[in-house]
Design an enzyme around this catalytic site. Sequence first.
Site, PDB file in Angstrom:
ATOM      1  N   LYS A  64       0.678  -1.102   0.212  1.00 34.00           N
ATOM      2  CA  LYS A  64       0.356   0.266   0.069  1.00 34.00           C
ATOM      3  C   LYS A  64       0.843   1.421  -0.180  1.00 34.00           C
ATOM      4  O   LYS A  64      -0.077   2.352  -0.852  1.00 34.00           O
ATOM      5  CB  LYS A  64      -1.161   0.251   1.632  1.00 34.00           C
ATOM      6  CG  LYS A  64      -2.350  -0.767   1.524  1.00 34.00           C
ATOM      7  CD  LYS A  64      -2.568  -0.771   2.119  1.00 34.00           C
ATOM      8  CE  LYS A  64      -4.469  -1.762   1.947  1.00 34.00           C
ATOM      9  NZ  LYS A  64      -5.279  -1.018   3.217  1.00 34.00           N
ATOM     10  N   ASP A 100      -9.715   3.378   1.620  1.00 31.44           N
ATOM     11  CA  ASP A 100     -10.256   2.812   3.296  1.00 31.44           C
ATOM     12  C   ASP A 100     -10.251   4.187   4.200  1.00 31.44           C
ATOM     13  O   ASP A 100     -11.629   3.984   5.216  1.00 31.44           O
ATOM     14  CB  ASP A 100      -9.025   2.317   3.777  1.00 31.44           C
ATOM     15  CG  ASP A 100      -8.711   0.944   3.825  1.00 31.44           C
ATOM     16  OD1 ASP A 100      -9.517   0.016   3.360  1.00 31.44           O
ATOM     17  OD2 ASP A 100      -7.414   0.672   3.226  1.00 31.44           O
TER      18      ASP A 100
END
Length: 279
Positions: A64, A100
């Site tokens: 990520k 997210d």
Amino acid sequence: MLLGLLGHPLGHTLSPRMHRAALEHAGIEGMYVPYDVPPVRLESAVRGLWALGLRGCNVTIPHKQQVLQWATSLAPAAQATGAANTLSFNDSGFVADNTDVDGFLHAWRGGGGPPLNGARVVVLGAGGAARAVVYALRKEGSRVQVLNRDRARAEVLVRELGGEAIDVLDLQGATGLVNTTSVGMHPQVHATPATLPDSLQGVTVCDIIYNPQRTRLLDDAEARGAHVIEGLPMLAAQAAAAFRIWTGVEVPVAVFLSAARPSPAPPPPAAAPLPPPPG
Ligand code: ATR
């Protein structure tokens, strides 16, 4: 439409199930393919997916943060958190985004979490997931406190994203507690990231772990009077947000959620009919 997922290892992922259900729901012909890619091949893999004409891909552990360096541009959530879970390819490269952030807020609100503006919320952990949660909470106007095993890491996080690092869990008068650590995740299902006070009346406790759906932390918190929010809705909401970015289609989070939930056990087979009596 071709979609994918980059991670390593990928054994546990629910994303293909969720996105395939969404493609079907939206009536879009497409595929969502998980690619297990080790870090040394990440750059070639991203460039390869671009060359092959994928529309988008998700990025998960451990890529990520690394993936940001090859992006042609960063959406505000990726820029602020320093991490991306959603890449959208275009003619010149890809845009990196972090759904997210919205996924957490959607799950908090959908799970009956109280208003966040002005609320004091304690976040356990200071990794990539904590960054998205802290950024989301700060964006909503919360006063954020970060408690992490490695305090130096918490200090770096709050310096970049705001909030304060703390050493001792104090939930007196707090609105919420959010676990972003991996403590309590399968197979360590009896572990808990925090020792809770006897009463948690008026406190909302959210665990972003989704395997198991109900963690020891949430069981302990509920037994002390807290309102609890499970992790699976956040997983589903970040997926719905990524799908919207790639396709422009708003598929309900419920579609992702039911695809992610383990299917109920099949009913037991019907008893065989008795043979006719002799004679
Ligand atoms: P993610 O991207 O999923 O957040 P990560 O960056 O590896 O993953 O972060 C994991 C978080 O869980 C960290 O806050 C980590 O604490 P440290 O920064 O001190 O390593 C926390 N964590 C993992 N195992 C832990 C344990 N046994 N006890 C307490 N915290 C733990």
